[in-house]
Design a protein around this motif. Structure first.
Motif, PDB file in Angstrom:
ATOM      1  N   GLN A  63       0.823  -1.194   0.000  1.00 50.76           N
ATOM      2  CA  GLN A  63       0.000   0.000   0.000  1.00 50.76           C
ATOM      3  C   GLN A  63       0.862   1.250   0.000  1.00 50.76           C
ATOM      4  O   GLN A  63       2.000   1.236   0.455  1.00 50.76           O
ATOM      5  CB  GLN A  63      -0.935   0.006   1.221  1.00 50.76           C
ATOM      6  N   ARG A  64       0.283   2.329  -0.511  1.00 50.50           N
ATOM      7  CA  ARG A  64       0.984   3.602  -0.555  1.00 50.50           C
ATOM      8  C   ARG A  64      -0.016   4.739  -0.415  1.00 50.50           C
ATOM      9  O   ARG A  64      -1.142   4.647  -0.900  1.00 50.50           O
ATOM     10  CB  ARG A  64       1.743   3.770  -1.865  1.00 50.50           C
ATOM     11  N   VAL A  65       0.406   5.815   0.265  1.00 51.69           N
ATOM     12  CA  VAL A  65      -0.424   7.011   0.414  1.00 51.69           C
ATOM     13  C   VAL A  65       0.356   8.195  -0.142  1.00 51.69           C
ATOM     14  O   VAL A  65       1.528   8.386   0.216  1.00 51.69           O
ATOM     15  CB  VAL A  65      -0.787   7.257   1.889  1.00 51.69           C
ATOM     16  N   THR A  66      -0.286   8.954  -1.004  1.00 51.18           N
ATOM     17  CA  THR A  66       0.375  10.098  -1.630  1.00 51.18           C
ATOM     18  C   THR A  66      -0.360  11.386  -1.280  1.00 51.18           C
ATOM     19  O   THR A  66      -1.571  11.503  -1.489  1.00 51.18           O
ATOM     20  CB  THR A  66       0.399   9.939  -3.161  1.00 51.18           C
ATOM     21  N   GLY A 110      -7.173  -3.774  -2.123  1.00 52.21           N
ATOM     22  CA  GLY A 110      -8.328  -4.183  -1.334  1.00 52.21           C
ATOM     23  C   GLY A 110      -9.159  -2.995  -0.886  1.00 52.21           C
ATOM     24  O   GLY A 110      -9.200  -1.958  -1.545  1.00 52.21           O
ATOM     25  N   SER A 111      -9.828  -3.138   0.231  1.00 50.38           N
ATOM     26  CA  SER A 111     -10.670  -2.074   0.788  1.00 50.38           C
ATOM     27  C   SER A 111     -10.058  -1.593   2.096  1.00 50.38           C
ATOM     28  O   SER A 111     -10.305  -2.187   3.142  1.00 50.38           O
ATOM     29  CB  SER A 111     -12.091  -2.594   1.031  1.00 50.38           C
ATOM     30  N   GLU A 158     -11.646   6.751  -7.639  1.00 52.75           N
ATOM     31  CA  GLU A 158     -10.455   7.580  -7.834  1.00 52.75           C
ATOM     32  C   GLU A 158      -9.380   7.278  -6.788  1.00 52.75           C
ATOM     33  O   GLU A 158      -8.331   7.925  -6.797  1.00 52.75           O
ATOM     34  CB  GLU A 158     -10.840   9.062  -7.765  1.00 52.75           C
ATOM     35  N   THR A 159      -9.638   6.342  -5.915  1.00 53.16           N
ATOM     36  CA  THR A 159      -8.757   6.007  -4.778  1.00 53.16           C
ATOM     37  C   THR A 159      -8.255   7.282  -4.100  1.00 53.16           C
ATOM     38  O   THR A 159      -7.037   7.513  -3.974  1.00 53.16           O
ATOM     39  CB  THR A 159      -7.562   5.113  -5.207  1.00 53.16           C
ATOM     40  N   VAL A 190      -5.091   1.862   6.812  1.00 48.41           N
ATOM     41  CA  VAL A 190      -4.840   0.531   7.336  1.00 48.41           C
ATOM     42  C   VAL A 190      -5.367  -0.430   6.295  1.00 48.41           C
ATOM     43  O   VAL A 190      -6.508  -0.311   5.859  1.00 48.41           O
ATOM     44  CB  VAL A 190      -5.530   0.301   8.691  1.00 48.41           C
ATOM     45  N   ALA A 191      -4.486  -1.376   5.914  1.00 49.44           N
ATOM     46  CA  ALA A 191      -4.794  -2.155   4.718  1.00 49.44           C
ATOM     47  C   ALA A 191      -5.808  -3.263   4.921  1.00 49.44           C
ATOM     48  O   ALA A 191      -6.554  -3.607   4.018  1.00 49.44           O
ATOM     49  CB  ALA A 191      -3.502  -2.729   4.139  1.00 49.44           C
TER      50      ALA A 191
END
Lengths: 115, 110
Positions: free
Chosen positions: B2-5, B29-30, B67-68, B90-91
């Motif tokens: 996972q990644r957050v930008t 995933g969700s 659009e995540t 949190v994945a």
């Protein structure tokens, strides 16, 4: 309730040395996580402890180890310190309810400088 | 993985102007999404989480799975909103690992 407390607040170590950071969780919390926050970056997950065992680990080398005590407090140990280990180390606690969406409460952090 | 930008390191707005702090994530995933805030000389604290669908201090955030994205919005900025804002996820269920973005510093100009 003092919330999550960390000690010491600041620390200067020499490259190659070992360091131990300490964390007391918020009252009623039994799960402790540790994060590393380098300058200009967001916190990065190191590992999480619950019931005195490491339950989850991020992408950190074995030089990073931890411990959780019966009173739920925790220690983060870093061996063979590198200059790149200089960062703010954050401890976070939450109740181990199994609900991952519960709020994580953070401490003020320990600022580690490796020279 | 996972990644957050968070594309903006710094966002400056005038008091009373609308605010939008951007957050995009990558995860197949969700995930559960959060916004954390750090005011000057204070510790990191939770601002809001997407499952609560609540408004805190006038801030809201809607999860757009197509659009995540999980952008943080407030219609009228206040000086006390000046702070560092971190988007995090949190994945999976049972995980406590928060994955943070690099943060956006919001500066509200009086």
């Amino acid at each position: 309730d003092a919330g999550v407390t960390q000690s010491p607040t600041h620390l200067i170590k020499t490259r190659g040395q070992q360091v131990t950071l300490r964390c007391s969780p918020k009252s009623g919390h039994d799960t402790v996580s540790w994060y590393q926050q380098a300058l200009g970056q967001g916190p990065q997950f190191i590992f999480q402890y619950y019931e005195e065992e490491e339950r989850q680990r991020g992408n950190f080398p074995d030089r990073f180890s931890g411990h959780q005590f019966p009173n739920y407090s925790s220690e983060l140990n870093v061996n063979a310190l590198l200059l790149g280990d200089s960062a703010l180390y954050l401890c976070a606690s939450r109740p181990g309810t199994g609900l991952f969406s519960t709020e994580a409460f953070f401490g003020q952090g320990t600022r580690l400088t490796v020279v | 993985a996972q990644r957050v930008t968070q594309p903006e390191k710094l966002l400056s707005v005038f008091k009373g102007a609308p605010v939008e702090l951007k957050c995009n994530y990558s995860y197949s995933g969700s995930p559960e999404l959060f916004w954390y805030v750090q005011y000057s000389r204070q510790r990191l604290q939770l601002l809001l989480r997407h499952i609560s669908r609540e408004s805190i201090k006038g801030f809201t955030a809607d999860l757009n799975k197509g659009e995540t994205s999980f952008h943080l919005k407030k219609p009228f900025a206040q000086e006390e909103d000046s702070a560092m804002y971190y988007c995090a996820l949190v994945a999976r269920a049972g995980s406590y690992q928060l994955t943070f973005g690099k943060g956006t510093k919001l500066s509200v100009i009086p």
